[in-house]
Scaffold this motif. Structure first.
Motif, PDB file in Angstrom:
ATOM      1  N   LEU A 261       0.585  -1.257  -0.115  1.00 22.35           N
ATOM      2  CA  LEU A 261       0.063   0.033   0.068  1.00 22.35           C
ATOM      3  C   LEU A 261       0.874   1.273   0.114  1.00 22.35           C
ATOM      4  O   LEU A 261       0.511   2.382  -0.528  1.00 22.35           O
ATOM      5  CB  LEU A 261      -0.995   0.243   1.167  1.00 22.35           C
ATOM      6  CG  LEU A 261      -1.917   1.228   1.336  1.00 22.35           C
ATOM      7  CD1 LEU A 261      -2.860   1.072   0.079  1.00 22.35           C
ATOM      8  CD2 LEU A 261      -2.726   1.425   2.348  1.00 22.35           C
ATOM      9  N   LEU A 262       1.967   1.263   0.785  1.00 17.55           N
ATOM     10  CA  LEU A 262       2.974   2.322   0.746  1.00 17.55           C
ATOM     11  C   LEU A 262       3.584   2.647  -0.573  1.00 17.55           C
ATOM     12  O   LEU A 262       3.442   3.795  -1.252  1.00 17.55           O
ATOM     13  CB  LEU A 262       4.175   2.103   1.665  1.00 17.55           C
ATOM     14  CG  LEU A 262       5.206   3.118   1.676  1.00 17.55           C
ATOM     15  CD1 LEU A 262       4.772   4.403   1.959  1.00 17.55           C
ATOM     16  CD2 LEU A 262       6.320   2.573   2.597  1.00 17.55           C
ATOM     17  N   VAL A 266       2.801   6.081  -3.154  1.00 20.53           N
ATOM     18  CA  VAL A 266       4.005   6.808  -3.976  1.00 20.53           C
ATOM     19  C   VAL A 266       3.835   6.963  -5.368  1.00 20.53           C
ATOM     20  O   VAL A 266       3.860   7.579  -6.106  1.00 20.53           O
ATOM     21  CB  VAL A 266       5.219   5.990  -3.551  1.00 20.53           C
ATOM     22  CG1 VAL A 266       6.324   6.975  -4.248  1.00 20.53           C
ATOM     23  CG2 VAL A 266       5.515   6.095  -1.846  1.00 20.53           C
ATOM     24  N   GLN A 267       3.376   5.733  -5.994  1.00 21.07           N
ATOM     25  CA  GLN A 267       3.290   5.370  -7.347  1.00 21.07           C
ATOM     26  C   GLN A 267       2.152   6.275  -7.760  1.00 21.07           C
ATOM     27  O   GLN A 267       2.074   6.852  -9.048  1.00 21.07           O
ATOM     28  CB  GLN A 267       2.831   3.968  -7.978  1.00 21.07           C
ATOM     29  CG  GLN A 267       4.149   3.009  -7.745  1.00 21.07           C
ATOM     30  CD  GLN A 267       3.642   1.573  -7.943  1.00 21.07           C
ATOM     31  OE1 GLN A 267       2.687   1.187  -7.704  1.00 21.07           O
ATOM     32  NE2 GLN A 267       4.707   0.701  -8.288  1.00 21.07           N
ATOM     33  N   ALA A 268       0.974   6.630  -6.875  1.00 21.55           N
ATOM     34  CA  ALA A 268      -0.033   7.360  -7.494  1.00 21.55           C
ATOM     35  C   ALA A 268       0.343   8.894  -7.122  1.00 21.55           C
ATOM     36  O   ALA A 268      -0.466  10.065  -7.703  1.00 21.55           O
ATOM     37  CB  ALA A 268      -1.339   7.143  -6.629  1.00 21.55           C
ATOM     38  N   GLY A 269       1.543   9.125  -6.524  1.00 17.23           N
ATOM     39  CA  GLY A 269       1.897  10.565  -6.434  1.00 17.23           C
ATOM     40  C   GLY A 269       1.087  11.018  -5.041  1.00 17.23           C
ATOM     41  O   GLY A 269       1.077  12.121  -4.644  1.00 17.23           O
ATOM     42  N   TRP A 270       0.696  10.196  -4.165  1.00 16.34           N
ATOM     43  CA  TRP A 270       0.075  10.486  -3.082  1.00 16.34           C
ATOM     44  C   TRP A 270       1.194  10.614  -1.975  1.00 16.34           C
ATOM     45  O   TRP A 270       1.422   9.351  -1.211  1.00 16.34           O
ATOM     46  CB  TRP A 270      -1.007   9.678  -2.613  1.00 16.34           C
ATOM     47  CG  TRP A 270      -2.296   9.773  -3.116  1.00 16.34           C
ATOM     48  CD1 TRP A 270      -2.478  10.391  -4.422  1.00 16.34           C
ATOM     49  CD2 TRP A 270      -3.477   8.896  -3.190  1.00 16.34           C
ATOM     50  NE1 TRP A 270      -3.601  10.191  -4.930  1.00 16.34           N
ATOM     51  CE2 TRP A 270      -4.131   9.226  -4.252  1.00 16.34           C
ATOM     52  CE3 TRP A 270      -3.871   7.962  -2.419  1.00 16.34           C
ATOM     53  CZ2 TRP A 270      -5.599   8.824  -4.568  1.00 16.34           C
ATOM     54  CZ3 TRP A 270      -5.131   7.337  -2.348  1.00 16.34           C
ATOM     55  CH2 TRP A 270      -5.945   7.919  -3.648  1.00 16.34           C
ATOM     56  N   LEU A 271       2.084  11.529  -1.639  1.00 16.00           N
ATOM     57  CA  LEU A 271       3.207  11.665  -0.989  1.00 16.00           C
ATOM     58  C   LEU A 271       3.047  12.081   0.475  1.00 16.00           C
ATOM     59  O   LEU A 271       4.099  12.147   1.234  1.00 16.00           O
ATOM     60  CB  LEU A 271       4.186  12.260  -1.760  1.00 16.00           C
ATOM     61  CG  LEU A 271       4.398  11.838  -3.125  1.00 16.00           C
ATOM     62  CD1 LEU A 271       5.489  12.678  -3.755  1.00 16.00           C
ATOM     63  CD2 LEU A 271       4.853  10.395  -3.182  1.00 16.00           C
ATOM     64  N   GLY A 272       1.617  12.662   0.809  1.00 18.03           N
ATOM     65  CA  GLY A 272       1.570  13.103   1.970  1.00 18.03           C
ATOM     66  C   GLY A 272       1.476  14.582   2.055  1.00 18.03           C
ATOM     67  O   GLY A 272       0.657  15.134   1.174  1.00 18.03           O
ATOM     68  N   CYS A 273       1.733  15.335   3.309  1.00 17.81           N
ATOM     69  CA  CYS A 273       1.324  16.807   3.071  1.00 17.81           C
ATOM     70  C   CYS A 273       1.810  17.626   1.940  1.00 17.81           C
ATOM     71  O   CYS A 273       1.237  18.541   1.447  1.00 17.81           O
ATOM     72  CB  CYS A 273       2.040  17.282   4.445  1.00 17.81           C
ATOM     73  SG  CYS A 273       1.505  16.600   6.136  1.00 17.81           S
ATOM     74  N   LYS A 274       3.037  17.145   1.517  1.00 17.99           N
ATOM     75  CA  LYS A 274       3.789  18.143   0.606  1.00 17.99           C
ATOM     76  C   LYS A 274       2.751  18.095  -0.906  1.00 17.99           C
ATOM     77  O   LYS A 274       3.008  18.837  -1.667  1.00 17.99           O
ATOM     78  CB  LYS A 274       5.079  17.806   0.295  1.00 17.99           C
ATOM     79  CG  LYS A 274       5.364  16.370  -0.385  1.00 17.99           C
ATOM     80  CD  LYS A 274       6.859  15.885  -0.293  1.00 17.99           C
ATOM     81  CE  LYS A 274       7.337  14.721  -0.563  1.00 17.99           C
ATOM     82  NZ  LYS A 274       8.366  14.434  -0.310  1.00 17.99           N
ATOM     83  N   THR A 275       1.949  16.814  -1.107  1.00 16.39           N
ATOM     84  CA  THR A 275       1.132  16.841  -2.289  1.00 16.39           C
ATOM     85  C   THR A 275      -0.285  16.924  -1.938  1.00 16.39           C
ATOM     86  O   THR A 275      -1.179  16.678  -2.755  1.00 16.39           O
ATOM     87  CB  THR A 275       1.342  15.552  -3.069  1.00 16.39           C
ATOM     88  OG1 THR A 275       0.969  14.378  -2.165  1.00 16.39           O
ATOM     89  CG2 THR A 275       2.817  15.296  -3.353  1.00 16.39           C
ATOM     90  N   LYS A 276      -0.542  17.358  -0.698  1.00 20.14           N
ATOM     91  CA  LYS A 276      -1.996  17.541  -0.131  1.00 20.14           C
ATOM     92  C   LYS A 276      -2.842  16.244  -0.080  1.00 20.14           C
ATOM     93  O   LYS A 276      -4.339  16.078   0.195  1.00 20.14           O
ATOM     94  CB  LYS A 276      -2.625  18.630  -0.986  1.00 20.14           C
ATOM     95  CG  LYS A 276      -1.887  19.914  -1.285  1.00 20.14           C
ATOM     96  CD  LYS A 276      -2.048  20.548   0.033  1.00 20.14           C
ATOM     97  CE  LYS A 276      -1.101  21.956  -0.080  1.00 20.14           C
ATOM     98  NZ  LYS A 276      -1.036  22.603   1.267  1.00 20.14           N
ATOM     99  N   ARG A 277      -2.155  14.996  -0.442  1.00 26.04           N
ATOM    100  CA  ARG A 277      -2.845  13.766  -0.289  1.00 26.04           C
ATOM    101  C   ARG A 277      -1.756  12.661   0.056  1.00 26.04           C
ATOM    102  O   ARG A 277      -0.958  12.477  -0.431  1.00 26.04           O
ATOM    103  CB  ARG A 277      -3.329  13.393  -1.439  1.00 26.04           C
ATOM    104  CG  ARG A 277      -4.317  12.068  -1.550  1.00 26.04           C
ATOM    105  CD  ARG A 277      -5.476  12.232  -0.654  1.00 26.04           C
ATOM    106  NE  ARG A 277      -6.297  10.722  -0.760  1.00 26.04           N
ATOM    107  CZ  ARG A 277      -7.244  10.561  -1.470  1.00 26.04           C
ATOM    108  NH1 ARG A 277      -7.556  11.435  -2.571  1.00 26.04           N
ATOM    109  NH2 ARG A 277      -7.878   9.445  -1.352  1.00 26.04           N
ATOM    110  N   GLY A 278      -2.257  12.029   1.032  1.00 26.26           N
ATOM    111  CA  GLY A 278      -1.449  10.800   1.552  1.00 26.26           C
ATOM    112  C   GLY A 278      -2.621   9.989   2.222  1.00 26.26           C
ATOM    113  O   GLY A 278      -3.450   9.365   1.573  1.00 26.26           O
ATOM    114  N   PHE A 279      -2.121   9.485   3.561  1.00 23.44           N
ATOM    115  CA  PHE A 279      -3.230   8.746   4.130  1.00 23.44           C
ATOM    116  C   PHE A 279      -4.490   9.567   4.610  1.00 23.44           C
ATOM    117  O   PHE A 279      -5.319   9.219   5.121  1.00 23.44           O
ATOM    118  CB  PHE A 279      -2.498   8.136   5.480  1.00 23.44           C
ATOM    119  CG  PHE A 279      -1.735   6.980   4.996  1.00 23.44           C
ATOM    120  CD1 PHE A 279      -2.391   5.756   4.750  1.00 23.44           C
ATOM    121  CD2 PHE A 279      -0.428   6.991   4.778  1.00 23.44           C
ATOM    122  CE1 PHE A 279      -1.593   4.480   4.318  1.00 23.44           C
ATOM    123  CE2 PHE A 279       0.605   5.889   4.478  1.00 23.44           C
ATOM    124  CZ  PHE A 279      -0.236   4.826   4.273  1.00 23.44           C
TER     125      PHE A 279
END
Length: 283
Positions: A261-262, A266-279
């Motif tokens: 899932l991690l 990352v492959q989806a570009g969901w990197l957390g705070c810096k991309t506004k989307r993570g968990f």
């Protein structure tokens, strides 16, 4: 003062925080990045941070001006030639760091210490790309740099005692606490932290609980100030994945295998705070 002129390589979150901390303690700092926009963002971040400190009464305007006066920026790596210390805070990729250290070895004076802020990669391997392995050392700051008191100091196989003592002294000058660790994948901090974060991701992946529940258990049950998935978003999921891959490769142990899932996030570009989307969604 241990060093007068310091170059910080990388104007991202970590590099900007390191530069701000050095400048506040009176060091002349050059913040370098390969892109003008990246340097501009780094300087803007520092300006914003010190303005907040003034607004909160934790710094006066004279101190703010003095800090900013100690700081300059550059997109010319050759400017590191007059630095007594270079601290690298580039992306967590071994090849990137080795190429950079090879360049710095040619640019900098023969006595310049080359430090890396790597959070998991081998100091010995990085040092091998230079002709001065005795002057290469790990200086792993915690995030956010201006707040967190710990700095892991990591000796490579050839790092000299003199280099270690100079970096240890600098760490004290910066108001941080130096802790010496040996050169193993993940050092101490991430060898312990990242598997915990990875296991928290597995609990979501396997449907044991939602991210909010996982974080709540660790905050309320284990007294952690921040849940592991919130922390992962703050660190950056790409960074978490890179560190887990370093641990998995370095030890060859399946317990360090990154959660699928991690990798998918990352492959989806969901990197957390810096991309506004993570968990979590930060919009």
């Amino acid at each position: 003062m241990t060093f007068r002129k310091v170059t910080v390589i990388g104007a991202g979150q970590m590099g900007s925080g390191i530069a701000q901390t050095l400048a506040r303690s009176g060091h002349l700092v050059t913040l370098y990045d390969i892109e003008t926009d990246a340097v501009a963002r780094g300087v803007a971040s520092i300006n914003s941070a010190v303005s907040r400190l003034v607004a909160k009464g934790k710094m006066n305007d004279e101190e703010r001006l003095k800090l900013l006066g100690n700081l300059e920026c550059s997109v010319d790596l050759a400017g590191a030639s007059n630095a007594e210390l270079v601290i690298e805070a580039a992306p967590e990729r071994m090849e990137t760091k080795k190429v950079l250290f090879k360049q710095l070895d040619q640019i900098c004076g023969p006595d310049t210490i080359l430090a890396t802020n790597t959070s998991s990669l081998s100091i010995t391997d990085i040092a091998a790309s230079t002709k001065r392995p005795q002057l290469v050392i790990g200086m792993h700051f915690m995030n956010p740099v201006t707040v967190m008191p710990l700095v892991e100091i990591i000796r490579g196989l050839a790092t000299s005692d003199e280099t270690f003592e100079k970096i240890k002294a600098l760490t004290h000058i910066l108001g941080k606490t130096p802790v010496e660790v040996h050169d193993f994948p993940g050092f101490v901090s991430n060898r312990i932290l990242m598997p915990m974060i990875n296991e928290a991701i597995y609990t979501v992946y396997e449907g044991v609980a939602e991210p909010e529940a996982v974080d709540q258990v660790m905050r309320l049950g284990m007294n952690h100030p921040m849940g592991p998935l919130t922390l992962a978003d703050f660190i950056g999921l790409d960074t978490c994945l890179a560190i887990m891959e370093t641990l998995h490769q370095g030890f060859g142990d399946s317990k360090y295998r990154p959660c699928p899932l991690l990798r998918k996030y990352v492959q989806a570009g969901w990197l957390g705070c810096k991309t506004k989307r993570g968990f979590y969604n930060y919009d």
